[in-house]
Design an enzyme around this catalytic site. Structure first.
Site, PDB file in Angstrom:
ATOM      1  N   LYS A   1       4.427  13.130   3.733  1.00  0.00           N
ATOM      2  CA  LYS A   1       4.317  12.623   4.928  1.00  0.00           C
ATOM      3  C   LYS A   1       5.662  12.762   5.877  1.00  0.00           C
ATOM      4  O   LYS A   1       5.727  13.126   7.005  1.00  0.00           O
ATOM      5  CB  LYS A   1       3.955  11.087   4.923  1.00  0.00           C
ATOM      6  CG  LYS A   1       2.255  10.789   4.734  1.00  0.00           C
ATOM      7  CD  LYS A   1       2.165   9.403   4.283  1.00  0.00           C
ATOM      8  CE  LYS A   1       0.720   9.154   3.985  1.00  0.00           C
ATOM      9  NZ  LYS A   1       0.643   8.045   3.500  1.00  0.00           N
TER      10      LYS A   1
ATOM     11  N   GLN B   1       1.910   2.234   2.482  1.00  0.00           N
ATOM     12  CA  GLN B   1       1.112   2.900   1.397  1.00  0.00           C
ATOM     13  C   GLN B   1       0.445   2.113   0.737  1.00  0.00           C
ATOM     14  O   GLN B   1       1.033   1.167  -0.024  1.00  0.00           O
ATOM     15  CB  GLN B   1       2.004   3.885   0.700  1.00  0.00           C
ATOM     16  CG  GLN B   1       1.663   4.758  -0.243  1.00  0.00           C
ATOM     17  CD  GLN B   1       0.804   5.895   0.357  1.00  0.00           C
ATOM     18  OE1 GLN B   1       1.078   6.493   1.711  1.00  0.00           O
ATOM     19  NE2 GLN B   1      -0.312   6.419  -0.241  1.00  0.00           N
TER      20      GLN B   1
ATOM     21  N   ASP C   1      -2.704   4.078  10.773  1.00  0.00           N
ATOM     22  CA  ASP C   1      -3.980   4.155   9.615  1.00  0.00           C
ATOM     23  C   ASP C   1      -5.094   3.517  10.309  1.00  0.00           C
ATOM     24  O   ASP C   1      -6.300   3.770   9.713  1.00  0.00           O
ATOM     25  CB  ASP C   1      -3.589   3.096   8.447  1.00  0.00           C
ATOM     26  CG  ASP C   1      -3.310   3.861   7.302  1.00  0.00           C
ATOM     27  OD1 ASP C   1      -3.495   5.167   7.377  1.00  0.00           O
ATOM     28  OD2 ASP C   1      -2.244   3.433   6.379  1.00  0.00           O
TER      29      ASP C   1
HETATM   30  N1  GUN Z   1      -3.307   5.742   0.054  1.00  0.00           N
HETATM   31  C1  GUN Z   1      -4.028   6.778  -0.125  1.00  0.00           C
HETATM   32  N2  GUN Z   1      -4.475   7.219   1.111  1.00  0.00           N
HETATM   33  C2  GUN Z   1      -3.712   6.351   2.122  1.00  0.00           C
HETATM   34  C3  GUN Z   1      -4.032   6.142   3.435  1.00  0.00           C
HETATM   35  O1  GUN Z   1      -4.482   7.110   4.089  1.00  0.00           O
HETATM   36  N3  GUN Z   1      -3.213   5.273   3.946  1.00  0.00           N
HETATM   37  C4  GUN Z   1      -2.384   4.466   3.229  1.00  0.00           C
HETATM   38  N4  GUN Z   1      -1.831   3.620   4.026  1.00  0.00           N
HETATM   39  N5  GUN Z   1      -2.413   4.600   2.043  1.00  0.00           N
HETATM   40  C5  GUN Z   1      -3.119   5.373   1.381  1.00  0.00           C
END
Ligand code: GUN
Length: 297
Positions: A54, A98, A121
């Site tokens: 990311k 996350q 998100d």
């Molecule tokens: N963990 C795995 N996929 C995601 C996601 O799309 N967003 C977040 N915040 N955590 C994750």
């Protein structure tokens, strides 16, 4: 194989290129640089890989990346205090915590502490409600990526029969809402659904997000349907080692479908691309600027 392959890797690269172009214009014309803060608690290896990717892609498209790595024993109070600080920071337009969080932290409480306008998100209860009522929301990244690929293939989705297999808050439910908003007739099927095979066979659009390796086989697929496979499952290879497969049995489904996403290289790469698109959208909204076309729901 008769189905067209939907190349998510290529599609994600084109989304990132569009984001980068908008970011360059924002800088040039308005002196603005979108910023994404990612919060990682603990040392889960898969999460560390996601967060690294990311951060890298955020910088590559010209945005600012702020990484906050906290130890696994971080208290809820300290995590909430960090979110308050990020909420108040005008350089931060998007915040992502996350998941999963270590067990002693309350995920709902943490997610709902994020300013909904910065919730890239789309997990905050306000954004869930805004999406469900057809208002302007931040939309979860994976379903947004699926929607972009479907619109690209079909143009209008109006009147199509869509079946989503899986009812998670992160994919199944928001995917159903997005398809409904695009005027599909939507069925959300799940582990308790009766006659699931027959229901899937009615689908012009079939989205698989159940987390069961290769559950959906070709005899569940309507000839010519578009199949979107959100699953990422690691299975043992007969000759030893492991490989990634989706929730769809690719070979048998591809012999029947009109179009299909592979795993890997389908939906996966779209998720981070949509996170960047959401960060750009959040920055535009925060500054009362027009939203980037083609990058929102
Ligand atoms: N963990 C795995 N996929 C995601 C996601 O799309 N967003 C977040 N915040 N955590 C994750």
């Amino acid at each position: 194989m008769t189905a067209d392959l939907i190349d998510g890797k290529e599609f994600a690269a084109s989304v990132r290129a569009k984001v980068a172009e908008h970011v360059a214009t924002l800088k040039e014309v308005h002196g603005l640089t979108p910023g994404l803060a990612v919060v990682l608690v603990g040392e889960d290896p898969a999460s560390q890989v996601y967060v690294r990717n990311k951060g890298k892609q955020t910088i590559e498209c010209g945005m600012n990346s702020y990484e906050h790595k906290l130890s696994a024993d971080t208290t809820q109070e300290d995590l909430l205090a960090l979110l308050d600080q990020l909420n108040a920071d005008p350089a931060v337009h998007g915040i992502l915590v996350q998941l999963p969080l270590p067990g002693h932290l309350n995920e709902d409480l943490v997610i709902n502490r994020i300013d909904p306008a910065k919730d890239v998100d789309g997990f905050h209860i306000s954004n869930v409600g805004l999406l469900a009522t057809g208002q302007k929301a931040m939309v979860p990244c994976t379903p947004l990526g699926c929607l972009m690929m479907l619109r690209d293939r079909h143009g209008s989705l109006s009147g199509m029969n869509a079946v989503v297999v899986g009812r998670s808050n992160i994919v199944g439910k928001p995917m159903g809402q997005l398809l409904l908003r695009d005027s599909c007739t939507v069925t959300i099927a799940h582990s308790r659904t009766k006659n699931i095979e027959e229901i899937c066979k009615q689908a012009d659009i079939l989205v698989a997000a159940v987390g069961r390796p290769q559950m959906i086989t070709g005899d569940w697929v309507k000839p010519g349907a578009t199949v979107i496979d959100v699953g990422i499952n690691r299975i043992d290879k007969p000759e030893g080692g492991t490989r990634l497969v989706g929730d769809v049995d690719f070979d048998s489904a591809a012999a029947v479908a009109g179009a299909i996403t592979p795993v890997p290289g389908g939906v996966g790469p779209m998720t981070i691309a949509c996170l960047l698109a959401n960060t750009l959208t959040a920055c535009c909204r925060a500054n009362d600027l027009p939203e980037p076309e083609g990058l929102t729901a």
